[in-house]
Design an enzyme around this catalytic site. Sequence first.
Site, short mmCIF file in Angstrom:
data_model
loop_
_atom_site.label_atom_id
_atom_site.label_comp_id
_atom_site.label_asym_id
_atom_site.label_seq_id
_atom_site.Cartn_x
_atom_site.Cartn_y
_atom_site.Cartn_z
N LYS A 125 0.30 -1.23 0.47
CA LYS A 125 -0.08 -0.08 0.47
C LYS A 125 0.89 1.46 0.11
O LYS A 125 0.88 1.54 -1.19
CB LYS A 125 -0.75 0.17 1.83
CG LYS A 125 -1.78 0.93 1.17
CD LYS A 125 -2.83 0.75 2.82
CE LYS A 125 -3.70 0.57 3.00
NZ LYS A 125 -5.19 1.26 2.25
N ARG A 161 -3.55 2.73 9.01
CA ARG A 161 -3.47 1.24 8.55
C ARG A 161 -2.24 0.56 8.10
O ARG A 161 -1.18 1.11 7.94
CB ARG A 161 -4.00 1.80 7.19
CG ARG A 161 -5.22 2.60 6.95
CD ARG A 161 -6.28 2.60 5.07
NE ARG A 161 -6.58 3.75 5.63
CZ ARG A 161 -7.53 4.05 4.58
NH1 ARG A 161 -7.98 2.54 4.44
NH2 ARG A 161 -8.78 4.61 4.15
N GLY A 178 -8.26 -7.76 5.22
CA GLY A 178 -8.81 -8.58 6.46
C GLY A 178 -7.95 -8.72 8.51
O GLY A 178 -9.35 -9.40 9.01
N MET A 224 -5.19 -7.64 9.71
CA MET A 224 -4.46 -6.36 10.57
C MET A 224 -5.63 -5.12 10.80
O MET A 224 -6.61 -5.13 10.05
CB MET A 224 -3.30 -6.32 9.92
CG MET A 224 -2.20 -7.32 10.40
SD MET A 224 -0.02 -7.39 10.42
CE MET A 224 -1.08 -7.13 8.26
N ARG A 268 -3.32 -1.07 -6.53
CA ARG A 268 -2.74 -2.67 -6.13
C ARG A 268 -2.76 -3.23 -7.30
O ARG A 268 -3.92 -3.50 -8.11
CB ARG A 268 -2.68 -3.29 -5.05
CG ARG A 268 -4.07 -3.92 -4.89
CD ARG A 268 -4.00 -4.81 -3.53
NE ARG A 268 -5.51 -4.70 -2.96
CZ ARG A 268 -6.16 -4.96 -1.64
NH1 ARG A 268 -5.03 -5.23 -0.96
NH2 ARG A 268 -7.21 -5.01 -1.62
N HIS A 305 -3.68 -45.98 -1.24
CA HIS A 305 -3.98 -46.56 -2.49
C HIS A 305 -5.35 -45.87 -2.79
O HIS A 305 -5.54 -45.73 -4.46
CB HIS A 305 -4.70 -48.57 -2.46
CG HIS A 305 -5.29 -48.92 -3.16
ND1 HIS A 305 -6.50 -48.94 -3.41
CD2 HIS A 305 -4.85 -49.59 -4.12
CE1 HIS A 305 -6.55 -49.49 -4.55
NE2 HIS A 305 -6.44 -49.95 -5.26
N SER A 351 16.25 -40.72 -12.56
CA SER A 351 15.14 -39.90 -11.69
C SER A 351 14.38 -40.04 -10.37
O SER A 351 14.38 -41.00 -9.60
CB SER A 351 13.89 -40.90 -12.67
OG SER A 351 12.40 -40.31 -12.26
N GLY A 381 13.07 -40.05 -7.14
CA GLY A 381 11.39 -40.44 -6.40
C GLY A 381 11.55 -39.82 -5.48
O GLY A 381 11.65 -39.76 -3.98
N CYS A 414 10.05 -37.31 -11.04
CA CYS A 414 8.72 -38.00 -10.87
C CYS A 414 8.21 -38.21 -10.01
O CYS A 414 6.98 -39.70 -9.89
CB CYS A 414 9.00 -39.50 -11.44
SG CYS A 414 9.57 -40.50 -11.01
N TYR A 442 14.39 -32.86 -17.37
CA TYR A 442 12.64 -33.00 -17.06
C TYR A 442 11.91 -32.30 -15.71
O TYR A 442 12.47 -33.71 -15.12
CB TYR A 442 12.09 -33.82 -17.74
CG TYR A 442 12.25 -35.45 -17.98
CD1 TYR A 442 11.49 -35.57 -16.89
CD2 TYR A 442 13.17 -35.76 -17.67
CE1 TYR A 442 11.34 -37.58 -16.43
CE2 TYR A 442 13.55 -37.68 -17.20
CZ TYR A 442 12.67 -37.60 -16.46
OH TYR A 442 13.30 -39.42 -16.34
#
Lengths: 906, 906
Positions: B41, B111, B120, B122, B371, B487, B795, B797, B862, B882
Amino acid sequence: MAKKVKKAEKKTAGKAKKYVYNFGGGKADGKSDMKNLLGGKGANLAEMSNIGIPVPAGFTITTEMCTVYYKMNRNYPKELNAQIKTSMTHIEKVMGAKFGDEDNPLLVSVRSGARISMPGMMDTVLNLGLNDKTVLGLAAQSGNDRFAWDAYRRFVQMYGDVVLDLKPRTKTDIDPFEEIMDEVKKEAGVKSDVELEVDDLKELVKRFKAAIKERKGIDFPEDPWKQLWGAIEAVFGSWNADRAIKYRNINKIPHDWGTAVNVQSMVYGNMGDDSGTGVAFTRNPATGERKFYGEYLINAQGEDVVAGIRTPQPINTSTKSSKEQKTLEEIMPKPYKTLEAIYKKLEKHYTDMQDIEFTIQKGKLWMLQTRTGKRTAAAAIKIACDMVNEKLIDEKTAVLRIGADQLDQLLHPMFDPKAEKEVIAKGLPASPGAATGQAVFHADDAESLAAEGKKVILVRIETSPEDIGGMHAAQGILTAKGGMTSHAAVVARGMGKCCVAGCGAIDISYKDKQFKVGKTAVKEGDWISLDGSSGEVMKGLVPTIKPELSGNFGTVMKWADKYRTLGVRTNADTPKDSQVARDFGAEGIGLCRTEHMFFEGDRIKAVREMILADNLEGRRKALAKLLPMQKGDFIGIFKAMKGLPVTIRLLDPPLHEFVPHEEAQQQEMADEMGVSLEKIKQKINSLHEFNPMLGHRGCRLGIIYPEITEMQARAIMEAACELKKQGVDVKPEIMVPLVGEVKELQNQTDIIRRVAEETIKKAKTKVKYMVGTMIEIPRAALTADKIAEVAEFFSFGTNDLTQMTMGLSRDDSGKFLPAYVDMGILKADPFQVLDQTGVGQLVEIATKKGRQTRKDLKVGICGEHGGEPSSVEFCHRVGLNYVSCSPYRVPIARLAAAQAVLKSKK
Amino acid sequence: MAKKVKKAEKKTAGKAKKYVYNFGGGKADGKSDMKNLLGGKGANLAEMSNIGIPVPAGFTITTEMCTVYYKMNRNYPKELNAQIKTSMTHIEKVMGAKFGDEDNPLLVSVRSGARISMPGMMDTVLNLGLNDKTVLGLAAQSGNDRFAWDAYRRFVQMYGDVVLDLKPRTKTDIDPFEEIMDEVKKEAGVKSDVELEVDDLKELVKRFKAAIKERKGIDFPEDPWKQLWGAIEAVFGSWNADRAIKYRNINKIPHDWGTAVNVQSMVYGNMGDDSGTGVAFTRNPATGERKFYGEYLINAQGEDVVAGIRTPQPINTSTKSSKEQKTLEEIMPKPYKTLEAIYKKLEKHYTDMQDIEFTIQKGKLWMLQTRTGKRTAAAAIKIACDMVNEKLIDEKTAVLRIGADQLDQLLHPMFDPKAEKEVIAKGLPASPGAATGQAVFHADDAESLAAEGKKVILVRIETSPEDIGGMHAAQGILTAKGGMTSHAAVVARGMGKCCVAGCGAIDISYKDKQFKVGKTAVKEGDWISLDGSSGEVMKGLVPTIKPELSGNFGTVMKWADKYRTLGVRTNADTPKDSQVARDFGAEGIGLCRTEHMFFEGDRIKAVREMILADNLEGRRKALAKLLPMQKGDFIGIFKAMKGLPVTIRLLDPPLHEFVPHEEAQQQEMADEMGVSLEKIKQKINSLHEFNPMLGHRGCRLGIIYPEITEMQARAIMEAACELKKQGVDVKPEIMVPLVGEVKELQNQTDIIRRVAEETIKKAKTKVKYMVGTMIEIPRAALTADKIAEVAEFFSFGTNDLTQMTMGLSRDDSGKFLPAYVDMGILKADPFQVLDQTGVGQLVEIATKKGRQTRKDLKVGICGEHGGEPSSVEFCHRVGLNYVSCSPYRVPIARLAAAQAVLKSKK
C-alpha cells in the site's frame, strides 16, 4: 579391479611382467612383505629361504596372475609359460632332480596361497610329476617300491578328484576312487590302506585311470607339464568355486584379491620311521603360554595330520597329555633340536607367534610353511604382554596384535569349546553371550522358577514391557519375532543378557507351553542353550564357562588408553549398567534412553494414563506421577557416573510402544484405568502407524506435547541440583532426539533451558548443563551447519541414520539382507558394521558442517556401531570426540580406538 | 532475522536511520519498487503521488520498524518520534490543516500495509485526531454537525475496539459498543444508524467513553498524539495476532517480513450526495474482459463498501446488471471521467490490471489505493494475452503473469463459486477436482448404481484393489483412513478422479451403510460433495462447473514452451491417462508404475498365486500368466506415446500390498486358490512388515525374485519389438526402483539387458532402450557417482526421498505435520512443496555426482513435486532435464518451467 588389470596388461605389453617368483636354496625373489602379490604362504616361503631356513625349493605364481587369468576369460598371457619353465629349472638345480626325468624325477606339490588363509577352501595337488615311467625312477631312488606306488596312486586319485573334478559335490554322490579302493581292499582281503601290497597299488593306479577314462572320456595325462598346467588351472579355478565365494563373503574378503599358486618340490614324511610330518605353534594358541606346542605323525604325509585319519602325537612334553604318548623330541631328538632352533629363529624374525608346518624326510627337517598363528583372545593378550616383556615388540605393536572384536569372548560367558552342540535353529544374534537353562514360556513362570533357584530361558513370540521381570530372572531370552531393535533385543543388551531374537523357525504354542522346530518339540522344563553371538539355539544343556579377566587384560587396556585419542562412553539406562561400564573404563554415558525407565512397574501405568488423557491437564497429572520416579533414576545414574558426563536422551519411541496389543492385556489396562475396553481400543487404534520408524516419535512428541519435555527436563535438573548440593559432581547433557530441522531443536531447547533455569534458580545452586541433539535423520546431517547454531553437541544415532540413509528397516531387513551379504551386494550387515560409503559420508558431512558453525562442537556416536572396531576406526578418522557403546563393548572400543591411532601412523 | 536486525541497529547507531517516508502533494520519498520496505500500500501510494495522481497526503512507517519494534521487545528507537513529527508537518502543509487544531483539524487514518496483502487480518483506525474540541472544528469546517459527530462516534468505537482491545474475540463475547448502540437506537426510537440525530451521536460518544473507562480503567485519550501512538502500536501488534500468524502460515508468508504503517490524511466520501467511495478493477477480474469494472456507494465511507452493510452500485454500464441500478458515471459524470483517466494511466503505468480504491469528497476524486488485481486463472490468461496484443507487455511478461498453480482451476471440474456449501468434515486433498454424488459404501453398489446412470461417491474406510471397479464408477472417493499415498489416493490421481482421503472425522458403519460426523449422519443415497483440492466434504449436492479451455490458454502454453528449457513428462499407467497427458503437452512418460496393472481383474489372482508359491517353479508359472497381460498394457501405452520416451518402473510395492487383510476376503482368496485359510493367513503373516516403507520392496524384490524382473523386462521388450515391427516408434526406458547401492542396480541391469537382448534377437528387429534408476534413497544420492557407472538415467522419486531424508512417513505425518506448519517449524508440507534445503540438497548432490561420472546423464524427477511450481523452478535451477507429473498438472509444469527461465534471467 578392471582398471588395475588394464594397467597390468599395458605394462605387460611393454616388457614381460614378472608373474613367477622363485624361492629355496638359501635365497628367494620375494619376501614376507609381498603377501599381496605372493599370497601368505608364498611370501613366507620366500622369507624363510632368505633367512636360511631349509625350505624345499619352488616358485610362486602371483595373485595378479589369477586376476589376469579371469580378466582374460580363463586364459594366460604368453610370457607365463617361459617364466614357469625357467623357474622349474631353478628348482631342478637346487633339488638335484629333473621334472619328468625317468631316473631322477622331480616331484612337486601345487597349492593355493591367498593373501589371507582360507583353510580347506581351495585345491591342492601333491606328488605331481609321477607317471608310469617316473614312478619307477622314484622307486629306484627311494629304494622303496611301495612308497613310490603309493605316491603314484595317491597322485592319480588326487588329480582325478581335484583337476578332473571327480570329487563328489554332494553327500549322496559316490567317489569313484573310494569305490575302487573298497573293491581292491576286498579283493586283497585287507581292511586298511596301509596293508595293501605293491601289486594292489599298481592295480589301483590302473583302475583309477580307467575310471577317469570312463567318466571323463580322457586319458590320465602322463606328461608332467600337462599335469602341471592342469593343476595350476584347478587352483585358480578353485578361487571362484561356490564355497570359496561364500567363505569370502562371510569373512569379508574381497573377491578381486585372487590367489597365488605355489609349486614346490615334494619332500616326504612317509619314507619310513626316520620320516614324519607335523604342525606346531611357537606358543600355546589357547592360553598364550610361552611353550612350543605341536603334534606330529611318524611316517606320514602332511595331509594326514590335517585329515585326522591317524591321531597325531605330541612333539614335546609341554604338548603331552599322557605318559603313553611318544614325543618327537624323544623319538627324533636331532631333527627336533633343529626344529627348536628354527621356531625360535622364526618367532624372533617375525616377532610374533608362528603356526608352522614341517616334514622330516629320512632324518632331514624341511619347513613347509610359517604364518602368524591364530589364537584366542586370552592367548592374544598373554602373548602380547609377554613379548613386550621379552622386548620382542613394543607396546604399540602389542596393542595392534589383539583383535578388538575378539575381546567379546573375554567379557561374556561362553560355551565350553569342547562341548558338543545340537543346533536346532538359528535366530538373530541380538545380545551376545551364552546361556543355558530350562525353557519357560511366561514371564511369571520365569520369575517363580528362578526364585526357586532354577536356571531358565524365557521363550516368547515377542516380549513386551510386562515381561521385564521375567527377562531379568532368565539366563537368556529367545523370541520368534522381532529384530535387532525389538524390545527383547534392546532390553537384553541393556541387561548384558544373552538374547536370540526373531528366530522364525520356532513355532511357539503358549497354550501347550512348548515350541516346535520341525519335528523337534521343546516343552516347558526342557533344557535349551542360546548363543547370543551366533544366534544359535541348541537342544540340551551346553556347559558354559566364564572367562576371567587377567592382569594382562588390564595392562593392554592401559596401553590402549595411552595411545587412543577418541573418548569411549557407554549406552546405559540404569545405575547398575552405568557401574559395569565405568568398571570397564567408560568415560561417561553417551546415551541414556529415558524410555526404558517408562516400562517398569507402576510407571507404565502412569505412562498409559498420560497417553489416554484427552487434554493437557490430564497429561500433566499423569506426568506429575512420573516425575519423582524419573528423578530417582537420574539420581542413581548421576551418582554412578559421578564426575563424568551423562547424555540423557528425551523420550524417543512412538507412544503406541507403551500400550498393550493383545486384547486380554487391553482389558486389564481398561480395568486398571477404569475406562471401557472400547475406549482403550479406540485410543490404540488412533496411535497406529504404518511406518512407526518414520512416525510420531522423538522430538515430534515433545513438540506436540511440550509437557513431556518439561517433565523430563525438570526430572533431570532436579536430580542434578539435589546431588550438586550434596557435593556430587554432575554433568548432564540433555539430548533431543530425531531432529530434522533446526527449528524443532530450537523449540525443544527453549523449553529445556526455561525449565532448567527455573529449577536451578529454585534450588539455589549452580549446575552446568548442555543441550544438544542426535543426528539420526539424513536431513539433520545435511543441515548440520544450521543445527549447530542451537546444538551444543551432536551424537550420531547411527542405527536410525542407517535405516533412513539406506531406506532399510532393521526389523524387516531379514527378508533380504542376509542374501545381500551372501551375494556380495553389501559387504556386511550395515547395522553391525557402519556403512562408511553412504552413512559414513553423512557422518563426515555433518561433522564438518557442524564444526564450521561451532568450532568446538562435541561430536560423538551412540549407535550400536560405537562398539564395532572398524566403525570405531572410522569415527577416529573423521575426527569424532567419542564413541558410545553398550557396557560390555567398552573395552573393545577402547582397544579399537587405540589401534585406529596406531594404524593411521603406520 | 536476528542478524539483520542487529545490522539495522548498528546502522542506526551511526546515523539516524530513515523509518518514515512521506507521500502526497505530487511527490513522494518512496516508489513502487520499495514494497519490501514500505509495504504494498505504502509503495503504491508513493508511486501514485510521483506520477501526479491525487492521493491524500501521508507517510509510511517502514516494515523494518516493525521488525525493530519486536526485536526491542515492543519498543521504538528514539529517532522515530522526531521523524513522525516532521512527517506530520509535511501532511499538514500539503493538506492545509493541522493535527489537533481546534479550528482546522487534520484527521488521519492509520492502516497496516505488508509486502503482500493480508486482507482483513490486520487493524485499521480511521478519523484519528478527533476529540471533544476538534470535533467542533470539523463540524464548523464541513458545515455538517451530524457528519462530524458521526465521525467522532465511529472513531471512539473503532479506537476502543482496535487499540484498546475491546473487540469481541469469540462469537459469544458481547461488543460493548454494539450494546450501547442498540440501547441508544431504542431510546431514540429508530431502527438504523443513519436515523440517529446529532444529539444521539453525542450521547453515543459519551457512553462509548464511559464503557472504555469501565472496562479498561482508563480515559479515552483526548490527545491526538497519544491516539496516534496507540494506533501505530495496534497495527504493529496486529502483525503478531494469532489470526495473522495463522494466515501467514497458510499462505507461506515469512513471519519476519513485518508490516508497514500508513498514516494518511482522511478524505470523506460521506459528506453528502456529492461524495462517495468505491472500489474497481481496471479489467474484469473474473473473465479478464477489458472493461472497467467496479462498485461504489454514495455518501459513504470506504469501509462501508467492504463491510457490505449497504449494497453498492455499479460504477458504469459494463458493471451494471439491471436497469434500476444507478451508475457513478450517470450520477457524478465529472469525477467518473477523472477516474477513467486515472485508471487508464495507472494500468499503463503498472502495465497490469489494477485493483483500486477511491473516494469522492464533495466532487473531488481522491485515490486511496492501487494494487495489482487478483484474478481467476481464466482472467489471468485473457488479460495476459490481451495485454500482449495491446503491446502493453511482451510474451515473457505475459508468461510470468499467470499463477502456474492457478491453472488447476481450469483443468478440473470445480464447484460453482456462487454455490452455498455446508462443509461437514475435512480430509486430505488427495486428488484434485470437485465431485458430487450419492454416498455408497461398497464398490459393487457403486458399480451397479453407476450402471443405472446415478452419480455416486464411494465412501470407504480404506480402499483395496478389489474396489477398483467401484472407484472407476464413482464420481469421487472418500476414505476415512490412509494418506496421500494410500491406495485410494494414488489410484484416484491416476484416474484424474477427485479424492478426499484420510478423513478421520467420519465414522463409517458398513453394516448400517452410513457414516457419521459428530451428530450428522449420511446414509446411503444421501448426496454429498467432495473438494479434492481442499479436502472438504460437503453435505448435499453442490453444483459443479467444468471450465472450458480457451484459445488463449493454448497461446500462453505455446509461449511457455518457447521459453522453457526443462522437459515436461507425465506419470501415467494407462493408455487413457497417457493420451490425456499427451493432449496436455506431455513430452513422454516419466513414470509408468507397473504395479497398478497388477491390481485389475484376473491379474490380482495371478499375482497372489505368485506370492503364494513356495518355489521358483510356482512363481514362474504364475508370472507366465501375467506376462501377456503386462505386455498388452505396454503395447497400449507405447502406442499412445508413439515416438516419445516411456519410463517404466519395475515392480515397487511390498508384496503384502497385493493380499487381502480382512478375513472374509482371505477366505475368498483361499477358496479361489484351493488352499486352506490357515495357509493364506500364514503367508500374509510372514509378509507383514513393521515399516513397509523401508522394507522388502523395489529392486529388493527383483533381486530376491529375479524371475519378476525377467517377466517385466520381457513384457516391456516384447511389446516394444512387436510395435517396432509394425512401424511404431518406441522408446522404452526401464527404471529400477529403490536402489541404494550400485551393485543392486548392476544385478538388475544384468537381468534386464540379458532378457532384452534375447527378446530383440528373437524378434529379429532393433529397439533402442535405456536402463536407469530411481534416486529415492539418500544413499543413492550420496553415491550417485558410483550409480551413474551403471545407470543411463536418473529419476528422482522425491516422494520417497522426502520420506527418508526427513524421516517422515507420509501416511503417518498427519499427527504432527499440520502443527509443524502452523508453528512455522516447516514452511510447507514437504510432500506438496519440495524441501529444497534438505531433500533438494540431495537432488543437487546426486545430479552433480552423477554427471561427474556420465556427462550426458539424463536426470528427471517423478515425485509429486514435478507438478508444483516452486519445485519445478528448483528442478530447472539445479539443471534437471525434465519433470514428470500427473496428467492434469502437465500444463502447470510447462508454465512453471517457462517462468523459472524467465525469473532466472530477471
